[in-house]
Motif scaffolding. Structure first.
Motif, mmCIF file in Angstrom:
data_model
loop_
_atom_site.group_PDB
_atom_site.id
_atom_site.type_symbol
_atom_site.label_atom_id
_atom_site.label_comp_id
_atom_site.label_asym_id
_atom_site.label_seq_id
_atom_site.Cartn_x
_atom_site.Cartn_y
_atom_site.Cartn_z
ATOM 1 N N VAL A 196 0.453 -1.239 0.063
ATOM 2 C CA VAL A 196 -0.106 -0.189 -0.020
ATOM 3 C C VAL A 196 0.744 1.340 0.301
ATOM 4 O O VAL A 196 0.537 2.587 -0.806
ATOM 5 C CB VAL A 196 -1.165 -0.065 1.246
ATOM 6 C CG1 VAL A 196 -1.687 1.400 1.370
ATOM 7 C CG2 VAL A 196 -1.917 -1.074 0.952
ATOM 8 N N THR A 197 1.813 1.450 0.944
ATOM 9 C CA THR A 197 2.698 2.536 1.076
ATOM 10 C C THR A 197 3.455 2.917 -0.341
ATOM 11 O O THR A 197 3.585 3.981 -0.926
ATOM 12 C CB THR A 197 3.756 2.211 2.046
ATOM 13 O OG1 THR A 197 3.338 2.008 3.335
ATOM 14 C CG2 THR A 197 4.556 3.504 2.087
ATOM 15 N N ALA A 198 3.735 1.803 -1.059
ATOM 16 C CA ALA A 198 4.502 1.744 -2.316
ATOM 17 C C ALA A 198 3.594 2.334 -3.423
ATOM 18 O O ALA A 198 3.879 3.104 -4.556
ATOM 19 C CB ALA A 198 5.240 0.579 -2.611
ATOM 20 N N ARG A 269 1.892 8.512 7.847
ATOM 21 C CA ARG A 269 1.584 7.638 8.858
ATOM 22 C C ARG A 269 1.743 6.237 8.682
ATOM 23 O O ARG A 269 1.990 5.525 9.563
ATOM 24 C CB ARG A 269 0.015 7.827 9.391
ATOM 25 C CG ARG A 269 -0.200 9.188 9.850
ATOM 26 C CD ARG A 269 -1.721 9.423 10.290
ATOM 27 N NE ARG A 269 -2.195 8.171 11.048
ATOM 28 C CZ ARG A 269 -2.141 8.347 12.396
ATOM 29 N NH1 ARG A 269 -1.483 9.192 13.038
ATOM 30 N NH2 ARG A 269 -2.467 7.202 13.123
ATOM 31 N N LEU A 270 1.429 5.757 7.563
ATOM 32 C CA LEU A 270 1.628 4.548 7.017
ATOM 33 C C LEU A 270 3.251 4.174 7.208
ATOM 34 O O LEU A 270 3.682 3.116 7.606
ATOM 35 C CB LEU A 270 1.082 4.053 5.609
ATOM 36 C CG LEU A 270 -0.090 4.100 5.425
ATOM 37 C CD1 LEU A 270 -0.539 3.975 3.943
ATOM 38 C CD2 LEU A 270 -0.935 3.002 6.300
ATOM 39 N N LYS A 275 7.450 -0.979 8.752
ATOM 40 C CA LYS A 275 8.495 -0.760 7.759
ATOM 41 C C LYS A 275 7.940 -0.825 6.059
ATOM 42 O O LYS A 275 7.069 -1.385 5.931
ATOM 43 C CB LYS A 275 9.433 -2.002 8.075
ATOM 44 C CG LYS A 275 10.322 -1.865 9.172
ATOM 45 C CD LYS A 275 11.182 -2.898 9.607
ATOM 46 C CE LYS A 275 11.967 -2.627 10.507
ATOM 47 N NZ LYS A 275 12.842 -3.912 10.822
ATOM 48 N N SER A 276 8.603 0.006 5.513
ATOM 49 C CA SER A 276 8.391 -0.009 4.023
ATOM 50 C C SER A 276 9.520 -0.569 3.242
ATOM 51 O O SER A 276 10.632 -0.539 3.579
ATOM 52 C CB SER A 276 8.068 1.501 3.610
ATOM 53 O OG SER A 276 8.060 1.698 2.216
ATOM 54 N N THR A 277 9.040 -1.080 2.085
ATOM 55 C CA THR A 277 10.125 -1.699 1.082
ATOM 56 C C THR A 277 10.897 -0.508 0.500
ATOM 57 O O THR A 277 11.794 -0.805 -0.327
ATOM 58 C CB THR A 277 9.469 -2.352 0.236
ATOM 59 O OG1 THR A 277 8.553 -1.802 -0.596
ATOM 60 C CG2 THR A 277 8.605 -3.656 0.846
ATOM 61 N N GLY A 278 10.366 0.418 0.472
ATOM 62 C CA GLY A 278 11.022 1.899 -0.228
ATOM 63 C C GLY A 278 10.851 1.589 -1.684
ATOM 64 O O GLY A 278 11.428 2.373 -2.366
#
Length: 296
Positions: A196-198, A269-270, A275-278
């Motif tokens: 979702v973040t990506a 916020r996410l 942790k995000s994959t970036g």
């Protein structure tokens, strides 16, 4: 040697001086162009106060025309977004299916509707509603606009979802399999939440497109959305077309700024919450990269 980032070399001292020079030249050219435009508008009497004052002194121009038009724009955009997001997510997941009898037809649907201009789909939907349904003529423009926007944007969102999931490391899927999760569980509880973040920057870009494309319904199908109010305002307030279009453009800018600001807040916020994959997804409309590509 200068340090490098993901996409380009960090500029050195000479490059920085050139960039400053280019910026100054651009600002000067832009200022001259703006001055020329204002002079031309003044010569054509387009800066006269009577053409702009109704938006400040007459509340009726807002309550009768602009705000109802904005309401129709928001209604069409909201309906399209609410339907297109889950529909597009399902299509994107379908394109990743292990079963060819699911993957192939879903891929054909996505490519078909992604290749057709959204205006053509709106016009076709309007004719279909007129020929084969009992939808009233008053509601038909809204139905047609929403149908066209959903079919096109769900197909684009499907590609965004597919690309977002494919950017995740294979180890995520392997770990889920190792603890006995089925593919549906892996998709719902492991892959989608991380993707979702990506996907968010590209999704927001597409939502802005949906808001702007509602204007096609006003231009062609007679939907009483924001931009179409230009004709009625001009007819009632004395050929102030440029002033009206400027005000409408500012409303669109504010509306989309609010949308992108909210999305940026949500993305932060996410990123703070997990942790995000970036990973960074390409904007499927412009062919450029969106997002900052940084990992938290």
């Amino acid at each position: 040697m200068s340090a490098t980032s993901v996409l380009y070399d960090t500029p050195g001292a000479r490059a920085k001086r050139r960039n400053i020079l280019y910026t100054i030249v651009f600002l000067v050219v832009f200022a001259l162009a703006a001055w020329w435009v204002l002079v031309q508008m003044a010569d054509k009497n387009q800066l006269a106060s009577e053409k702009w004052s109704p938006f400040v002194t007459d509340a009726e121009v807002w309550t009768t025309y602009l705000l109802p038009g904005l309401g129709e724009t928001l209604k069409a955009a909201a309906l399209s977004i609410v339907i297109a997001l889950p529909f597009g997510a399902l299509l994107g997941i379908g394109r990743l299916s292990d079963h060819s009898w699911v993957r192939v037809p879903v891929g054909a649907v996505v490519e078909f509707f992604r290749s057709i201009p959204v205006l053509l789909m709106m016009v076709f939907a309007s004719q279909a509603y007129a020929q084969f349904t009992n939808v009233s003529s008053d509601m038909r423009p809204l139905y047609a606009v929403v149908t066209g926007l959903v079919l096109y944007n769900a197909s684009v969102i499907a590609e965004i979802v597919r690309a977002g999931i494919l950017t995740l490391p294979n180890g995520q899927t392997d770990a889920a399999k190792a603890i006995g999760m089925r593919k549906g569980q892996t998709m719902a509880y492991v892959l989608l939440p991380q993707a979702v973040t990506a996907m968010l920057p590209a999704l927001v870009s597409q939502l802005v497109v949906i808001v702007k494309d509602t204007a096609l319904g006003g231009a062609i199908l007679g939907l009483s959305e924001l931009l179409s109010q230009n004709r009625t305002i001009t007819a009632n307030y004395g050929a102030n077309t440029i002033a009206t279009l400027v005000v409408i453009a500012l409303i669109y800018i504010v509306l989309n700024f609010i949308l992108t600001t909210f999305a940026s807040w949500l993305e932060q916020r996410l990123r703070r919450g997990k942790k995000s994959t970036g990973a960074v997804l390409p904007d499927v409309n412009a062919g450029t990269y969106v997002g900052d590509g940084s990992a938290t």
